[in-house]
Design a protein around this motif. Structure first.
Motif, PDB file in Angstrom:
ATOM      1  N   GLU A 161     -12.412  25.191 -94.492  1.00 48.11           N
ATOM      2  CA  GLU A 161     -11.403  26.151 -94.924  1.00 48.11           C
ATOM      3  C   GLU A 161     -10.600  26.653 -93.739  1.00 48.11           C
ATOM      4  O   GLU A 161      -9.380  26.852 -93.834  1.00 48.11           O
ATOM      5  CB  GLU A 161     -12.077  27.313 -95.657  1.00 48.11           C
ATOM      6  N   GLY A 175     -18.973  33.489 -87.453  1.00 50.47           N
ATOM      7  CA  GLY A 175     -19.802  32.315 -87.689  1.00 50.47           C
ATOM      8  C   GLY A 175     -20.949  32.237 -86.709  1.00 50.47           C
ATOM      9  O   GLY A 175     -22.085  31.907 -87.075  1.00 50.47           O
ATOM     10  N   THR A 230     -13.111  34.130 -87.290  1.00 54.47           N
ATOM     11  CA  THR A 230     -13.888  33.121 -88.005  1.00 54.47           C
ATOM     12  C   THR A 230     -15.004  32.573 -87.120  1.00 54.47           C
ATOM     13  O   THR A 230     -16.161  32.454 -87.544  1.00 54.47           O
ATOM     14  CB  THR A 230     -12.983  31.967 -88.471  1.00 54.47           C
ATOM     15  N   SER A 247     -14.738  31.529 -94.320  1.00 52.59           N
ATOM     16  CA  SER A 247     -16.191  31.479 -94.402  1.00 52.59           C
ATOM     17  C   SER A 247     -16.768  30.108 -94.074  1.00 52.59           C
ATOM     18  O   SER A 247     -17.983  29.959 -94.007  1.00 52.59           O
ATOM     19  CB  SER A 247     -16.652  31.900 -95.800  1.00 52.59           C
ATOM     20  N   SER A 248     -15.916  29.098 -93.870  1.00 51.29           N
ATOM     21  CA  SER A 248     -16.428  27.768 -93.543  1.00 51.29           C
ATOM     22  C   SER A 248     -15.435  27.046 -92.639  1.00 51.29           C
ATOM     23  O   SER A 248     -14.243  27.384 -92.599  1.00 51.29           O
ATOM     24  CB  SER A 248     -16.672  26.939 -94.811  1.00 51.29           C
ATOM     25  N   THR A 249     -15.914  26.055 -91.926  1.00 55.18           N
ATOM     26  CA  THR A 249     -15.068  25.304 -90.994  1.00 55.18           C
ATOM     27  C   THR A 249     -13.948  24.536 -91.691  1.00 55.18           C
ATOM     28  O   THR A 249     -12.807  24.573 -91.235  1.00 55.18           O
ATOM     29  CB  THR A 249     -15.929  24.347 -90.157  1.00 55.18           C
ATOM     30  N   SER A 260     -11.045  24.560-102.638  1.00 54.45           N
ATOM     31  CA  SER A 260     -12.165  24.339-101.717  1.00 54.45           C
ATOM     32  C   SER A 260     -13.450  24.983-102.200  1.00 54.45           C
ATOM     33  O   SER A 260     -14.548  24.462-101.966  1.00 54.45           O
ATOM     34  CB  SER A 260     -11.806  24.881-100.322  1.00 54.45           C
ATOM     35  N   SER A 261     -13.350  26.124-102.865  1.00 49.13           N
ATOM     36  CA  SER A 261     -14.545  26.802-103.388  1.00 49.13           C
ATOM     37  C   SER A 261     -14.406  27.111-104.867  1.00 49.13           C
ATOM     38  O   SER A 261     -15.011  28.050-105.380  1.00 49.13           O
ATOM     39  CB  SER A 261     -14.806  28.099-102.605  1.00 49.13           C
ATOM     40  N   SER A 263     -20.832  34.593 -91.616  1.00 50.63           N
ATOM     41  CA  SER A 263     -19.775  33.940 -92.385  1.00 50.63           C
ATOM     42  C   SER A 263     -20.148  33.792 -93.859  1.00 50.63           C
ATOM     43  O   SER A 263     -19.289  33.894 -94.744  1.00 50.63           O
ATOM     44  CB  SER A 263     -19.458  32.564 -91.786  1.00 50.63           C
ATOM     45  N   LEU A 264     -21.419  33.554 -94.151  1.00 49.12           N
ATOM     46  CA  LEU A 264     -21.845  33.391 -95.540  1.00 49.12           C
ATOM     47  C   LEU A 264     -21.843  34.707 -96.305  1.00 49.12           C
ATOM     48  O   LEU A 264     -21.882  34.714 -97.534  1.00 49.12           O
ATOM     49  CB  LEU A 264     -23.242  32.763 -95.594  1.00 49.12           C
TER      50      LEU A 264
END
Length: 291
Positions: A65, A29, A25, A61-63, A165-166, A34-35
């Motif tokens: 998460e 990143g 991760t 994909s995000s901090t 979260s998404s 990551s995106l």
């Protein structure tokens, strides 16, 4: 209830998975990829990219998460301590592979080229909620502002945060993980009877931190008060008949049962009755919870 002893004591497979997920991760990143993570219809059925496929299994994909995901993975190390590293490895592979297949079926059904699923080990995390719900007992209850909570509530709240979260991107992988966990619990395909050769898991054991444990001959060893204690043998101050000595449970066994959610006193009592057999003691405690 708590997650048991701190660190990854007796959980080398979980340790490897958590560190691999966190490392990938952060690495992806820093590279700005990551995106781009998260499986999509195009990734599966049009332009297959192996690196993205594998990275999407481990890397968030995000901090936010990553924080909630790694926390839950770390907490669920309790199951490796409960069933052993061998069977836990089978659980990880079954959950990851089956949830991934279900995600592919969902993408094939939606056929939406513009949307992609959330990246990360959602399948494994939410599959672990099935044994968490059914096998981990509630050890304490409390109220906050008139609302009833248990010691398991915060784990559920962390799971809900990760699940939504998404929104649809994370909801589909989460539901696929729950279904995979349900099939594992139902012993689909006889999966719970499968075991790896122990030699294949030795690499994970080498990754575990060395832990200090008391010797059986230490001052507080496995014999109560350094002498043999015989239950029910003292009648009127005299022994009625020879009995099997009651051995004091090892601290490792007590910690393992406490990590499953049982209180310390009940764990010690069960281990005494089970003669320090942790599997028998676990069954005794689970049976007492179900009464």
């Amino acid at each position: 209830m708590n997650g048991g002893p701190s660190g990854f004591h007796n959980a080398p497979v979980t340790k490897t998975f958590v560190f691999a997920s966190g490392f990938l991760t952060v690495l992806l990143g820093l590279q700005g990829r990551s995106l781009k993570l998260g499986l999509s219809y195009q990734d599966i059925f049009q332009k297959f990219q192996l690196w993205k496929f594998l990275a999407s299994i481990f890397s968030f994909s995000s901090t936010p998460e990553m924080i909630f995901g790694l926390y839950l993975l770390y907490y669920f190390r309790v199951f490796e301590r409960q069933i052993g590293s061998n069977k836990h490895t089978i659980f990880i592979l079954f959950s990851v592979i089956l949830s991934l297949l279900l995600e592919i079926l969902a993408l094939a059904y939606l056929k939406d080229p513009l949307s992609n699923l959330a990246s990360g080990p959602y399948g494994l995390i939410f599959a672990a909620f099935m044994p968490f719900y059914f096998d981990i007992p509630v050890s304490s209850r409390f109220r906050i502002f008139g609302i009833n909570f248990t010691d398991k509530s915060f784990i559920y709240l962390a799971g809900l945060q990760l699940l939504f979260s998404s929104w649809k991107r994370s909801l589909i992988p989460g539901l696929c993980g729950l279904l995979a966990g349900s099939l594992y619990r139902l012993n689909a395909f006889g999966i719970r009877k499968i075991k790896f050769p122990d030699a294949l898991l030795s690499v994970f054991s080498r990754l575990s931190w060395p832990s200090s444990s008391s010797s059986p001959t230490s001052s507080n060893g496995n014999i109560v008060g350094n002498v043999h204690a015989y239950p029910d043998q003292m009648e009127g101050g005299y022994p009625s008949a020879p009995r099997i000595p009651v051995m004091e449970p090892s601290e490792t066994s007590v910690a393992t049962l406490v990590s499953m959610g049982f209180d310390r006193d009940s764990a010690i009592q069960a281990l005494v009755h089970a003669r320090n057999d942790i599997n028998t003691a676990t069954n005794m405690l689970l049976e007492s919870q179900s009464r």
